[in-house]
Design a protein around this motif. Structure first.
Motif, PDB file in Angstrom:
ATOM      1  N   GLY A 110       0.825  -1.209   0.000  1.00 47.17           N
ATOM      2  CA  GLY A 110       0.000   0.000   0.000  1.00 47.17           C
ATOM      3  C   GLY A 110       0.859   1.259   0.000  1.00 47.17           C
ATOM      4  O   GLY A 110       0.558   2.246  -0.676  1.00 47.17           O
ATOM      5  N   LEU A 111       1.945   1.205   0.741  1.00 51.97           N
ATOM      6  CA  LEU A 111       2.857   2.351   0.792  1.00 51.97           C
ATOM      7  C   LEU A 111       3.533   2.548  -0.562  1.00 51.97           C
ATOM      8  O   LEU A 111       3.656   3.667  -1.060  1.00 51.97           O
ATOM      9  N   LYS A 112       3.918   1.444  -1.149  1.00 46.48           N
ATOM     10  CA  LYS A 112       4.550   1.484  -2.477  1.00 46.48           C
ATOM     11  C   LYS A 112       3.609   2.124  -3.504  1.00 46.48           C
ATOM     12  O   LYS A 112       4.052   2.788  -4.435  1.00 46.48           O
ATOM     13  N   ASN A 113       2.303   1.884  -3.337  1.00 45.23           N
ATOM     14  CA  ASN A 113       1.310   2.373  -4.304  1.00 45.23           C
ATOM     15  C   ASN A 113       0.512   3.571  -3.783  1.00 45.23           C
ATOM     16  O   ASN A 113      -0.564   3.867  -4.299  1.00 45.23           O
ATOM     17  N   ARG A 114       1.043   4.226  -2.767  1.00 51.65           N
ATOM     18  CA  ARG A 114       0.253   5.269  -2.112  1.00 51.65           C
ATOM     19  C   ARG A 114      -0.267   6.322  -3.085  1.00 51.65           C
ATOM     20  O   ARG A 114      -1.439   6.708  -3.037  1.00 51.65           O
ATOM     21  N   ALA A 115       0.586   6.779  -3.982  1.00 49.29           N
ATOM     22  CA  ALA A 115       0.167   7.858  -4.891  1.00 49.29           C
ATOM     23  C   ALA A 115      -0.974   7.415  -5.806  1.00 49.29           C
ATOM     24  O   ALA A 115      -1.765   8.233  -6.261  1.00 49.29           O
ATOM     25  N   ALA A 116      -1.067   6.108  -6.058  1.00 42.01           N
ATOM     26  CA  ALA A 116      -2.139   5.585  -6.906  1.00 42.01           C
ATOM     27  C   ALA A 116      -3.425   5.348  -6.122  1.00 42.01           C
ATOM     28  O   ALA A 116      -4.475   5.094  -6.704  1.00 42.01           O
ATOM     29  N   LEU A 117      -3.345   5.412  -4.806  1.00 42.53           N
ATOM     30  CA  LEU A 117      -4.467   4.970  -3.967  1.00 42.53           C
ATOM     31  C   LEU A 117      -5.051   6.049  -3.059  1.00 42.53           C
ATOM     32  O   LEU A 117      -6.237   6.017  -2.722  1.00 42.53           O
ATOM     33  N   ILE A 118      -4.250   6.995  -2.656  1.00 40.49           N
ATOM     34  CA  ILE A 118      -4.698   7.901  -1.594  1.00 40.49           C
ATOM     35  C   ILE A 118      -5.782   8.854  -2.100  1.00 40.49           C
ATOM     36  O   ILE A 118      -5.640   9.461  -3.152  1.00 40.49           O
ATOM     37  N   PRO A 119      -6.898   8.942  -1.382  1.00 39.43           N
ATOM     38  CA  PRO A 119      -7.989   9.826  -1.825  1.00 39.43           C
ATOM     39  C   PRO A 119      -7.710  11.276  -1.442  1.00 39.43           C
ATOM     40  O   PRO A 119      -6.864  11.543  -0.591  1.00 39.43           O
ATOM     41  N   THR A 120      -8.428  12.173  -2.076  1.00 38.18           N
ATOM     42  CA  THR A 120      -8.386  13.569  -1.637  1.00 38.18           C
ATOM     43  C   THR A 120      -9.197  13.688  -0.353  1.00 38.18           C
ATOM     44  O   THR A 120     -10.006  12.815  -0.019  1.00 38.18           O
TER      45      THR A 120
ATOM     46  N   ARG B  27      -2.668  14.750  -7.912  1.00 37.29           N
ATOM     47  CA  ARG B  27      -2.060  14.394  -9.187  1.00 37.29           C
ATOM     48  C   ARG B  27      -2.782  13.207  -9.802  1.00 37.29           C
ATOM     49  O   ARG B  27      -3.462  12.458  -9.111  1.00 37.29           O
ATOM     50  N   ALA B  28      -2.575  12.994 -11.110  1.00 37.51           N
ATOM     51  CA  ALA B  28      -3.115  11.794 -11.756  1.00 37.51           C
ATOM     52  C   ALA B  28      -2.436  10.575 -11.122  1.00 37.51           C
ATOM     53  O   ALA B  28      -1.239  10.609 -10.846  1.00 37.51           O
ATOM     54  N   PRO B  29      -3.198   9.514 -10.871  1.00 39.16           N
ATOM     55  CA  PRO B  29      -2.583   8.345 -10.218  1.00 39.16           C
ATOM     56  C   PRO B  29      -1.585   7.651 -11.145  1.00 39.16           C
ATOM     57  O   PRO B  29      -1.872   7.436 -12.310  1.00 39.16           O
ATOM     58  N   PRO B  30      -0.422   7.278 -10.633  1.00 33.89           N
ATOM     59  CA  PRO B  30       0.513   6.468 -11.424  1.00 33.89           C
ATOM     60  C   PRO B  30      -0.017   5.047 -11.582  1.00 33.89           C
ATOM     61  O   PRO B  30      -0.942   4.661 -10.865  1.00 33.89           O
TER      62      PRO B  30
END
Lengths: 95, 382
Positions: B189-199, B350-353
Motif C-alpha cells: 500500500g505504501l509502495k502504491n500510495r500515490a495511486a491509492l490515496i484519496p483527496t 495528481r493523476a494516479p501512477p
C-alpha cells in the motif's frame, strides 16, 4: 435478508449463529465472541442474554426476571426491550 | 516487571501464496515461499498453546489461506479448543464442496474481500481476471451453507466512486456485516500510495455515505469503517496497543506484534519453531520494545490519550519519519503531521501512477523512509 429490528412482547430473541456467548476461563468472565470483536456483558445484560434461547418470548423473559429480582414488570420490560434492540442492531441477536 | 495480560486474538498467516495481486496487499514486500511455511503439526501445537494462554479468536489469513489443504483440520482443532474461528479469504479458490467442509469443521465466520462493486474494476484492481464474478458466486455459496458473512471492501481513490454500490452489493449478497476499510499505507500500500490515496473531499464524501448507510441499514447490516490516517487528527489505536491484545504469526513461524512489524529495522522476532508462544509473548524483544507507555517520547508520554491510542502506529512512524519511536505523524500534535497532510494532498491531486501489483521476489527490504522530501516540494520538518 436479515431481519430488521422491531421488538415487542411476543418477539423471540435468539443469538445470530456466528455470535457465541462463552465463559472465558482465563479471565473468568462471560464474553460474546463476534467477528473481529467481543462484547463484555454486565451482570444484568448477562441475565437477559442467557435467556435469549430462541424459545422464550420477551414477555416470558420479563416474567422470569421480575420473579427472580422481585422488581416491577414494566421497569424490567423497558430494560429488556432496550437491550434486545441494542444487541439486534449490533448484529448479536435476531428476533 | 509484571507479565503482560494475555492476547485476545491471533492472526494466523498460513501462507503468502495468493492468486490475486492487489496493489495494497498487507503482506510484506518480501513474500515467503511455500517451502518456508509451517507444517500442520506445528500449527496444531501453536493453537493449543494459544488457547492455554487465553486467545479467544483465531483469524485464518494469508496470502490466501485456502491454498492450504490442511485448513479444515486447523479450523476443527481451534473449535475443539473453544477458539472462535474466522476465515479471511479472497474466495477465488473456494467451491461448494470446500465451503461445506469448512462449515463442517466448525468455521464460525467468513470474511470475503471485494476489490470493487463491479467486474471491470474488481478484476483490474485485484489483478485477476474472473475474480469478481467468482467472489459473487462464493458469497452466495457461503450464505447457502449457513455461514456468517462479512464483505471486506478496501477503498481508495480508484473505487470510492462505487461506494454506494459496494454497500448495496453487501445487502444483496445477504452479508451480516460490511467492513469499509480505507487502504492503510504499509508494504504494498505504501509502495502504491500515490495511486491509492484519496483527496480529503473524497474521504469526507465517503464518510458521509457510510454514516448515512449505517443509519439506514440498522438491524440489516453491521458496519465497520476504517479511515485513512493521513487525514486524521489523532492516531488510531493500532492493534489496540503494541503487544496488548494481538499477535500475528507469519507463514514461517515468526511472531509479530502486527503484520507490518518486520518493516521496522532492528527488532528481533522469535519463531514458534524455537520457543513456546507464551514465552515469546511475554519476553520477545519485538513485543517488549513498544509495549505499554514507557518507550513514548513527548508529547505522547504526558498525553491524556496515551492509554487510549497507545501512541498510534510504530510502523507508520518509521515509514514516514525513519524513526519507529517517534510520535505517529497521524497525530496532529506531531511535528511531522503537517508534512504528511501536505504529502497526501499533493499525491491525491495528481493523476494516479500505474499500480505496482504485488509479486514474488520484490523483496529488497526497504532501507529508507518512504517519506521523501521530493514528494512535497518546500515542506520542511519543523
Amino acid at each position: 435478508m436479515n431481519a430488521g429490528v422491531a421488538i415487542d412482547e411476543g418477539s423471540v430473541p435468539r443469538f445470530q449463529p456466528h455470535m457465541k456467548l462463552r465463559f472465558d476461563k482465563k479471565r473468568e468472565r462471560w464474553t460474546i465472541l463476534a467477528p473481529e470483536r467481543l462484547f463484555l456483558p454486565d451482570e444484568i445484560a448477562l441475565e437477559i442474554l442467557q435467556r435469549c434461547d430462541g424459545v422464550a418470548t420477551i414477555g416470558a423473559i420479563v416474567d422470569a426476571l421480575a420473579a427472580k429480582f422481585d422488581a416491577p414488570r414494566d421497569v424490567i420490560m423497558d430494560d429488556v426491550k432496550k437491550l434486545v434492540q441494542d444487541f439486534a442492531e449490533k448484529g448479536v441477536l435476531k428476533t | 516487571m509484571n507479565a503482560p495480560a494475555p492476547p485476545l486474538a491471533l492472526l494466523a498467516e498460513l501462507t503468502h501464496r495468493c492468486p490475486l495481486r492487489c496493489p495494497y496487499c498487507s503482506n510484506p514486500l518480501e513474500l515467503e515461499r511455500a517451502s518456508g511455511e509451517l507444517d500442520t503439526d506445528t500449527w496444531l501445537r501453536v493453537f493449543g498453546e494459544a488457547a492455554d494462554m487465553g486467545v479467544l479468536q483465531v483469524h485464518f489469513s494469508g496470502g490466501e489461506p485456502t491454498v492450504r489443504k490442511d485448513l479444515e483440520r486447523l479450523v476443527a482443532a481451534c473449535g475443539a479448543l473453544g477458539i472462535y474461528t474466522n476465515l479471511i479469504t479472497s474466495g477465488v479458490l473456494l467451491d461448494e464442496g470446500r465451503i461445506a467442509a469448512l462449515a463442517g469443521a466448525g468455521l464460525e465466520h467468513v470474511q470475503l474481500s471485494f476489490q470493487d462493486s463491479e467486474e471491470a474494476g474488481g478484476d483490474r484492481i485485484g489483478g485477476y481476471k474472473g475474480g469478481h464474478a467468482k467472489k459473487v458466486e462464493v458469497a452466495r455459496l457461503v450464505r447457502k451453507a449457513g455461514l456468517a458473512l462479512t464483505l471486506n471492501m478496501v477503498v481508495h481513490r480508484q473505487n470510492l466512486h462505487h461506494l454506494e454500490d459496494m454497500i448495496e452489493l453487501a445487502v444483496a449478497l445477504d452479508a451480516h456485516r460490511v467492513e469499509i476499510a480505507h487502504v492503510q499505507y504499509y508494504g504494498w500500500g505504501l509502495k502504491n500510495r500515490a495511486a491509492l490515496i484519496p483527496t480529503r473531499a473524497q474521504l469526507e464524501e465517503a464518510t458521509a455515505v457510510v454514516e448515512a448507510a449505517r443509519e439506514r441499514l440498522k438491524g440489516v447490516l453491521v458496519f465497520d469503517y476504517v479511515v485513512p490516517d493521513y487525514y486524521a487528527r489523532r492516531p488510531k489505536s493500532c492493534m489496540g496497543g503494541w503487544g496488548r491484545q494481538f499477535l500475528n504469526i507469519m507463514p514461517s513461524g515468526k511472531v509479530l506484534p502486527c503484520h507490518a512489524a518486520e518493516t521496522i529495522p532492528g527488532l528481533r522476532f522469535d519463531s514458534v519453531r524455537d520457543r513456546p508462544l507464551d514465552e515469546i509473548w511475554e519476553t520477545s524483544d519485538a513485543f517488549q520494545r513498544f509495549r505499554g507507555t514507557g518507550w513514548m517520547p513527548e508529547p505522547c508520554r504526558s498525553c491524556d490519550r496515551r492509554e487510549i491510542d497507545w501512541g498510534g502506529c510504530r510502523c507508520q512512524a518509521f515509514a514516514l519519519t525513519g524513526d519507529a519511536a517517534r510520535t505517529d505523524p497521524a497525530c496532529e500534535l506531531s511535528s511531522d503531521h503537517r508534512h504528511i497532510v501536505e504529502l497526501a494532498q499533493t499525491e491525491s491531486d495528481r493523476a494516479p501512477p500505474p499500480f505496482v501489483y504485488r509479486h514474488l521476489g520484490a523483496g529488497e527490504p526497504r532501507a529508507e523512509p518512504a517519506l521523501s522530501e521530493e514528494a512535497v516540494p518546500g515542506a520542511g520538518r519543523s
